[in-house]
Design a protein around this motif. Structure first.
Motif, PDB file in Angstrom:
ATOM      1  N   SER A   1       2.179  -4.844 -17.358  1.00  0.00           N
ATOM      2  CA  SER A   1       3.370  -4.051 -17.661  1.00  0.00           C
ATOM      3  C   SER A   1       3.740  -3.171 -16.479  1.00  0.00           C
ATOM      4  CB  SER A   1       3.119  -3.143 -18.873  1.00  0.00           C
ATOM      5  OG  SER A   1       2.802  -3.913 -20.003  1.00  0.00           O
ATOM      6  N   LYS A   2       5.022  -3.137 -16.192  1.00  0.00           N
ATOM      7  CA  LYS A   2       5.530  -2.329 -15.081  1.00  0.00           C
ATOM      8  C   LYS A   2       5.362  -0.842 -15.365  1.00  0.00           C
ATOM      9  CE  LYS A   2       9.755  -1.407 -12.475  1.00  0.00           C
ATOM     10  NZ  LYS A   2      11.156  -1.752 -12.276  1.00  0.00           N
ATOM     11  N   LYS A   3       4.944  -0.122 -14.335  1.00  0.00           N
ATOM     12  CA  LYS A   3       4.856   1.339 -14.373  1.00  0.00           C
ATOM     13  C   LYS A   3       5.771   1.874 -13.268  1.00  0.00           C
ATOM     14  CE  LYS A   3      -0.057   1.186 -15.573  1.00  0.00           C
ATOM     15  NZ  LYS A   3      -1.398   1.530 -15.080  1.00  0.00           N
ATOM     16  N   GLU A   4       5.910   3.158 -13.229  1.00  0.00           N
ATOM     17  CA  GLU A   4       6.722   3.788 -12.179  1.00  0.00           C
ATOM     18  C   GLU A   4       5.966   3.766 -10.853  1.00  0.00           C
ATOM     19  OE1 GLU A   4       9.906   4.924 -12.289  1.00  0.00           O
ATOM     20  OE2 GLU A   4       9.878   3.993 -14.278  1.00  0.00           O
ATOM     21  N   PRO A   5       6.665   3.507  -9.745  1.00  0.00           N
ATOM     22  CA  PRO A   5       6.005   3.565  -8.438  1.00  0.00           C
ATOM     23  C   PRO A   5       5.718   5.019  -8.063  1.00  0.00           C
ATOM     24  CG  PRO A   5       8.349   3.179  -8.170  1.00  0.00           C
ATOM     25  CD  PRO A   5       8.074   3.153  -9.650  1.00  0.00           C
ATOM     26  N   PRO A   6       4.888   5.225  -7.059  1.00  0.00           N
ATOM     27  CA  PRO A   6       4.643   6.593  -6.595  1.00  0.00           C
ATOM     28  C   PRO A   6       5.960   7.263  -6.174  1.00  0.00           C
ATOM     29  CG  PRO A   6       3.131   5.051  -5.544  1.00  0.00           C
ATOM     30  CD  PRO A   6       4.134   4.234  -6.298  1.00  0.00           C
ATOM     31  N   GLU A   7       6.037   8.570  -6.347  1.00  0.00           N
ATOM     32  CA  GLU A   7       7.262   9.304  -6.008  1.00  0.00           C
ATOM     33  C   GLU A   7       7.637   9.163  -4.531  1.00  0.00           C
ATOM     34  OE1 GLU A   7       7.349  13.344  -7.357  1.00  0.00           O
ATOM     35  OE2 GLU A   7       6.633  12.802  -9.353  1.00  0.00           O
TER      36      GLU A   7
ATOM     37  N   ILE B   1       0.842  -1.201   0.000  1.00  0.00           N
ATOM     38  CA  ILE B   1       0.000   0.000   0.000  1.00  0.00           C
ATOM     39  C   ILE B   1       0.878   1.253   0.000  1.00  0.00           C
ATOM     40  CG2 ILE B   1      -1.755   1.313   1.269  1.00  0.00           C
ATOM     41  CD1 ILE B   1      -2.726  -1.425   2.393  1.00  0.00           C
ATOM     42  N   LYS B   2       0.646   2.109  -0.963  1.00  0.00           N
ATOM     43  CA  LYS B   2       1.338   3.376  -1.178  1.00  0.00           C
ATOM     44  C   LYS B   2       2.803   3.221  -1.580  1.00  0.00           C
ATOM     45  CE  LYS B   2      -0.003   7.240   0.615  1.00  0.00           C
ATOM     46  NZ  LYS B   2      -0.765   8.003  -0.335  1.00  0.00           N
ATOM     47  N   CYS B   3       3.272   1.973  -1.703  1.00  0.00           N
ATOM     48  CA  CYS B   3       4.605   1.734  -2.269  1.00  0.00           C
ATOM     49  C   CYS B   3       4.418   1.339  -3.727  1.00  0.00           C
ATOM     50  CB  CYS B   3       5.339   0.634  -1.512  1.00  0.00           C
ATOM     51  SG  CYS B   3       5.924   1.143   0.116  1.00  0.00           S
ATOM     52  N   LYS B   4       3.619   0.305  -3.937  1.00  0.00           N
ATOM     53  CA  LYS B   4       3.188  -0.122  -5.269  1.00  0.00           C
ATOM     54  C   LYS B   4       4.341  -0.197  -6.270  1.00  0.00           C
ATOM     55  CE  LYS B   4      -0.538   0.974  -8.500  1.00  0.00           C
ATOM     56  NZ  LYS B   4      -1.603   1.918  -8.762  1.00  0.00           N
ATOM     57  N   TYR B   5       5.406  -0.839  -5.829  1.00  0.00           N
ATOM     58  CA  TYR B   5       6.488  -1.148  -6.768  1.00  0.00           C
ATOM     59  C   TYR B   5       5.940  -2.191  -7.727  1.00  0.00           C
ATOM     60  CZ  TYR B   5       9.556   1.094  -3.362  1.00  0.00           C
ATOM     61  OH  TYR B   5      10.163   1.981  -2.508  1.00  0.00           O
ATOM     62  N   MET B   6       6.385  -2.193  -8.937  1.00  0.00           N
ATOM     63  CA  MET B   6       5.812  -3.117  -9.908  1.00  0.00           C
ATOM     64  C   MET B   6       6.832  -4.070 -10.519  1.00  0.00           C
ATOM     65  SD  MET B   6       2.883  -0.899 -11.709  1.00  0.00           S
ATOM     66  CE  MET B   6       1.829   0.175 -10.786  1.00  0.00           C
ATOM     67  N   ASP B   7       7.935  -4.275  -9.831  1.00  0.00           N
ATOM     68  CA  ASP B   7       8.958  -5.203 -10.303  1.00  0.00           C
ATOM     69  C   ASP B   7       8.383  -6.613 -10.462  1.00  0.00           C
ATOM     70  OD1 ASP B   7      10.002  -2.978  -8.620  1.00  0.00           O
ATOM     71  OD2 ASP B   7      11.913  -3.675  -9.391  1.00  0.00           O
ATOM     72  N   CYS B   8       7.453  -6.966  -9.604  1.00  0.00           N
ATOM     73  CA  CYS B   8       6.837  -8.291  -9.605  1.00  0.00           C
ATOM     74  C   CYS B   8       6.084  -8.588 -10.896  1.00  0.00           C
ATOM     75  CB  CYS B   8       5.887  -8.412  -8.420  1.00  0.00           C
ATOM     76  SG  CYS B   8       4.667  -7.076  -8.312  1.00  0.00           S
ATOM     77  N   ILE B   9       5.476  -7.570 -11.461  1.00  0.00           N
ATOM     78  CA  ILE B   9       4.656  -7.744 -12.663  1.00  0.00           C
ATOM     79  C   ILE B   9       5.492  -8.238 -13.830  1.00  0.00           C
ATOM     80  CG2 ILE B   9       3.288  -6.499 -14.375  1.00  0.00           C
ATOM     81  CD1 ILE B   9       2.377  -4.691 -12.033  1.00  0.00           C
ATOM     82  N   GLU B  10       6.686  -7.725 -13.957  1.00  0.00           N
ATOM     83  CA  GLU B  10       7.537  -8.078 -15.092  1.00  0.00           C
ATOM     84  C   GLU B  10       7.960  -9.538 -15.104  1.00  0.00           C
ATOM     85  OE1 GLU B  10      10.775  -5.202 -15.358  1.00  0.00           O
ATOM     86  OE2 GLU B  10       9.581  -4.307 -16.951  1.00  0.00           O
TER      87      GLU B  10
END
Length: 112
Positions: free
Chosen positions: A82-88, A10-19
């Motif tokens: 597809s990976k997107k950028e995480p929140p700033e 929550i509020k980190c939402k890194y998307m490395d896992c998706i790839e």
């Protein structure tokens, strides 16, 4: 067994896992991801890719709530492949306690 996403996403939402997911079983909420338990093939490649350590096997004790949340929202939120950028501000929220109660959003994300 399946893998599930827990509160540290929550509020980190890194998307490395998706790839690395071979079956595209991730679904995107406004401020977190979930895994569809019925689609997950239990390969485990996503778990070490998560910088926030938010992905766990559902066999770990105390994760019943998160299995329910992943199941419910995977049927409501759009699929993401597809990976997107995480929140700033993702790093600032990594490891914060009480994230579900304070920040969880039921709103869907954009998906692909």
């Amino acid at each position: 067994m399946t893998y599930i996403v827990t509160d540290n996403c929550i509020k980190c939402k890194y998307m490395d896992c998706i790839e690395v997911c071979p079956v595209d079983c991730f679904y995107e909420g406004e401020n977190m991801l979930v895994i569809h338990p019925d689609e997950c093939i239990d390969c485990g490649v996503c778990e070490p890719e998560c910088p926030a350590d938010a992905i766990k096997p559902d066999t770990e004790p105390g994760l019943d709530k998160w299995l329910q949340i992943n199941t419910e929202y995977a049927s409501k939120w759009p699929n993401i492949t597809s990976k997107k950028e995480p929140p700033e501000d993702a790093k600032a929220f990594d490891g914060v306690d009480g994230k579900f109660e304070k920040y969880f959003s039921e709103n869907p994300g954009e998906g692909d």
